[in-house]
Design a protein around this motif. Structure first.
Motif, PDB file in Angstrom:
ATOM      1  N   VAL A 215       7.403-109.381 -68.687  1.00  0.00           N
ATOM      2  CA  VAL A 215       7.212-108.137 -68.030  1.00  0.00           C
ATOM      3  C   VAL A 215       7.428-107.019 -68.983  1.00  0.00           C
ATOM      4  O   VAL A 215       8.412-107.260 -69.867  1.00  0.00           O
ATOM      5  N   TRP A 216       6.337-106.189 -69.225  1.00  0.00           N
ATOM      6  CA  TRP A 216       6.284-104.971 -70.069  1.00  0.00           C
ATOM      7  C   TRP A 216       6.419-103.745 -69.277  1.00  0.00           C
ATOM      8  O   TRP A 216       5.518-103.575 -68.455  1.00  0.00           O
ATOM      9  N   VAL A 217       7.383-103.010 -69.792  1.00  0.00           N
ATOM     10  CA  VAL A 217       7.594-101.691 -69.037  1.00  0.00           C
ATOM     11  C   VAL A 217       7.429-100.512 -70.091  1.00  0.00           C
ATOM     12  O   VAL A 217       8.459-100.418 -70.997  1.00  0.00           O
ATOM     13  N   VAL A 256      11.645-109.780 -71.378  1.00  0.00           N
ATOM     14  CA  VAL A 256      11.079-108.436 -70.732  1.00  0.00           C
ATOM     15  C   VAL A 256      11.219-107.361 -71.877  1.00  0.00           C
ATOM     16  O   VAL A 256      12.075-107.499 -72.884  1.00  0.00           O
ATOM     17  N   THR A 257      10.077-106.781 -72.296  1.00  0.00           N
ATOM     18  CA  THR A 257       9.983-105.697 -73.138  1.00  0.00           C
ATOM     19  C   THR A 257      10.120-104.351 -72.393  1.00  0.00           C
ATOM     20  O   THR A 257       9.159-103.921 -71.494  1.00  0.00           O
ATOM     21  N   VAL A 258      10.849-103.266 -72.708  1.00  0.00           N
ATOM     22  CA  VAL A 258      11.219-102.098 -72.225  1.00  0.00           C
ATOM     23  C   VAL A 258      11.167-100.961 -73.312  1.00  0.00           C
ATOM     24  O   VAL A 258      12.013-100.869 -74.196  1.00  0.00           O
ATOM     25  N   SER A 259       9.922-100.166 -73.355  1.00  0.00           N
ATOM     26  CA  SER A 259       9.467 -99.623 -74.709  1.00  0.00           C
ATOM     27  C   SER A 259       8.848 -98.263 -74.286  1.00  0.00           C
ATOM     28  O   SER A 259       8.097 -97.836 -73.444  1.00  0.00           O
ATOM     29  N   TRP A 260       9.343 -97.035 -75.006  1.00  0.00           N
ATOM     30  CA  TRP A 260       8.781 -95.712 -74.952  1.00  0.00           C
ATOM     31  C   TRP A 260       8.785 -95.243 -73.648  1.00  0.00           C
ATOM     32  O   TRP A 260       8.020 -94.555 -73.126  1.00  0.00           O
ATOM     33  N   ASN A 261       9.798 -95.302 -72.930  1.00  0.00           N
ATOM     34  CA  ASN A 261      10.228 -94.940 -71.536  1.00  0.00           C
ATOM     35  C   ASN A 261      11.393 -93.809 -71.606  1.00  0.00           C
ATOM     36  O   ASN A 261      11.968 -93.677 -72.706  1.00  0.00           O
ATOM     37  N   VAL A 262      11.408 -92.938 -70.646  1.00  0.00           N
ATOM     38  CA  VAL A 262      12.421 -91.711 -70.762  1.00  0.00           C
ATOM     39  C   VAL A 262      13.330 -92.006 -69.420  1.00  0.00           C
ATOM     40  O   VAL A 262      12.720 -92.162 -68.373  1.00  0.00           O
ATOM     41  N   PHE A 263      14.483 -92.372 -69.553  1.00  0.00           N
ATOM     42  CA  PHE A 263      15.571 -92.532 -68.440  1.00  0.00           C
ATOM     43  C   PHE A 263      16.417 -91.158 -68.678  1.00  0.00           C
ATOM     44  O   PHE A 263      17.095 -91.074 -69.588  1.00  0.00           O
ATOM     45  N   LYS A 264      16.199 -90.549 -67.525  1.00  0.00           N
ATOM     46  CA  LYS A 264      17.123 -89.274 -67.559  1.00  0.00           C
ATOM     47  C   LYS A 264      17.892 -88.726 -66.275  1.00  0.00           C
ATOM     48  O   LYS A 264      17.433 -89.258 -65.219  1.00  0.00           O
TER      49      LYS A 264
END
Length: 424
Positions: A215-217, A256-264
């Motif tokens: 899964v890529w997010v 799983v790869t989680v890249s270039w997201n904003v969690f705020k």
């Protein structure tokens, strides 16, 4: 009202497409994190024309997910999909999901600690009706994502409001360029046994990876949005918490790869592994890479880890002064490597808080910077919080890194490039 969904035909010559062909058909680059291990993550790259959809309502989105049926599929999200809306887009409210006989006022009266106490979990008619109401809401806001699917936002303003995407027991999913906002629970449960004074607990994460692989997010934004915790009331002296996590990776999910997201602007942000007891399910799984994400004004879990080999590098952590708990949670049998991250920390926040010991497990921290200066996070933690001494060396060396930037450059790179609407 029945909903008929048709795939979007290719545009005629001279017409503009509704989403970038590159974004729709992109696969995870080779070597880009754990999702590149043991085969590639391609999502709906190979979708035929009859499995490419553009959706503008929650009902259309649900229909597209159903129509995909594990065939390679691309689902383009255009505008705002409001999960609390009916089949024609009319808004719904929490009242629409209340089971007959449920009364929040009666719930408060029945389970007031002055009446119920703190020694037993709540039970009885109103708790049963609350659970039934939550089940009705869950059937509306939760949707299952099939295997071999790419879900991608169109343009800069694609948004899923109040919804919870479940990537459950499937392989090969890509989710990009979406704002996930306010997956809130209309019916939180009061648990008087949670801590010394009880807590209100909710479900519905924005995105759940449950038992799934590859899964890529990428390039998404996760936020509480319209219902920030700061505006929620208190009952029984505790925050009426209507949010759960922004992203959960649980129950044997892997690669799983989680890249270039904003969690705020959230409390319980990312949970990797949800129970110490799931050794048969989680041991050897929960391999996750987090890179070039912005974690801004969060309380905790960025991430909290059990079991998994988690590689967190080149992320930017913008720490809030009030209400900050920790960033990296070190949990049962976790093997976290946290390297070359950048932290922006205000005065008055102890740097020992960046790490939190939940269980005895080793952790690797190297090359991290705080306010532009190198800091040994492990040494600072052990010096400031000796009662929670952590051991060094997670015991493995990450190799699946597409590129590694100087941590001093990370704030500029991540703040300028992470999140929905910034996908090129």
């Amino acid at each position: 009202m029945a909903l008929t969904l048709t795939a979007l035909a290719a545009p005629a010559q001279g017409q503009s497409r509704t989403a970038s062909p590159a974004a729709e058909r992109a696969a995870l680059p080779a070597g880009d994190g754990w999702a590149a291990e043991s085969g590639s993550t391609t999502g709906g790259r190979d979708a035929t024309a009859d499995h490419v959809y553009t959706v503008t309502t929650w009902a259309e989105f649900r229909a597209a997910l159903s129509a995909a049926e594990d065939n390679p599929s691309v689902i383009r999200v255009k505008g705002t999909l409001d999960a609390l809306s009916d089949s024609v887009g009319n808004p719904l409210t929490c009242k629409d999901y209340e089971a007959k006989g449920y009364s929040f006022e009666q719930y408060l009266a029945d389970y007031d600690p002055a009446v119920w106490g703190y020694d037993e979990e709540v039970s009885g008619e109103q708790e049963d009706l609350r659970a039934a109401s939550a089940k009705l809401q869950g059937a509306q806001v939760k949707v299952n994502v099939p295997a071999n699917t790419t879900i991608v936002g169109v343009g800069r303003n694609a948004r899923i409001l109040g919804g919870s995407l479940q990537v459950r027991d499937v392989d090969n999913v890509i989710i990009r360029n979406l704002t996930f906002e306010d997956a809130f629970n209309c019916f939180p449960q009061w648990d008087p046994t949670d801590g010394a004074y009880g807590e209100w607990n909710s479900e519905y994460d924005n995105l759940v990876l449950y038992g799934s692989t590859h899964v890529w997010v990428d390039h998404n934004t996760f936020t509480d949005g319209r219902h920030p915790d700061s505006e929620q009331p208190y009952y029984f002296g505790r925050l009426y918490q209507q949010h759960d996590g922004e992203l959960d990776v649980v129950r044997g999910a892997d690669l799983v790869t989680v890249s270039w997201n904003v969690f705020k602007e959230h409390d319980k942000t990312i949970l990797i592994g949800n129970s110490d007891s799931l050794t048969a399910v989680d041991r050897g799984k929960l391999r996750v890479t987090l890179h070039h994400n912005q974690f801004k004004n969060l309380k905790e879990r960025a991430p909290r880890v059990r079991f998994g080999q988690v590689d967190a590098y080149n992320n930017h952590y913008v720490v809030q002064k009030s209400g900050y708990g920790y960033s990296f949670g070190i949990g049962f049998e976790s093997k976290l490597v946290a390297e070359k991250n950048a932290f922006t920390v205000p005065k008055g926040v102890g740097l020992g808080q960046i790490l939190k010991k939940w269980s005895d497990a080793p952790v690797t921290t190297s090359g991290n910077v705080v306010n532009g200066k190198p800091v040994d996070l492990l040494a600072v933690h052990n010096a400031e919080i000796p009662e929670e001494t952590l051991r060094p060396d997670a015991g493995w060396t990450p190799v699946l890194r597409a590129s590694v930037d100087n941590p001093r450059a990370v704030p500029g790179l991540v703040d300028g490039g992470a999140g929905a609407g910034k996908l090129h």
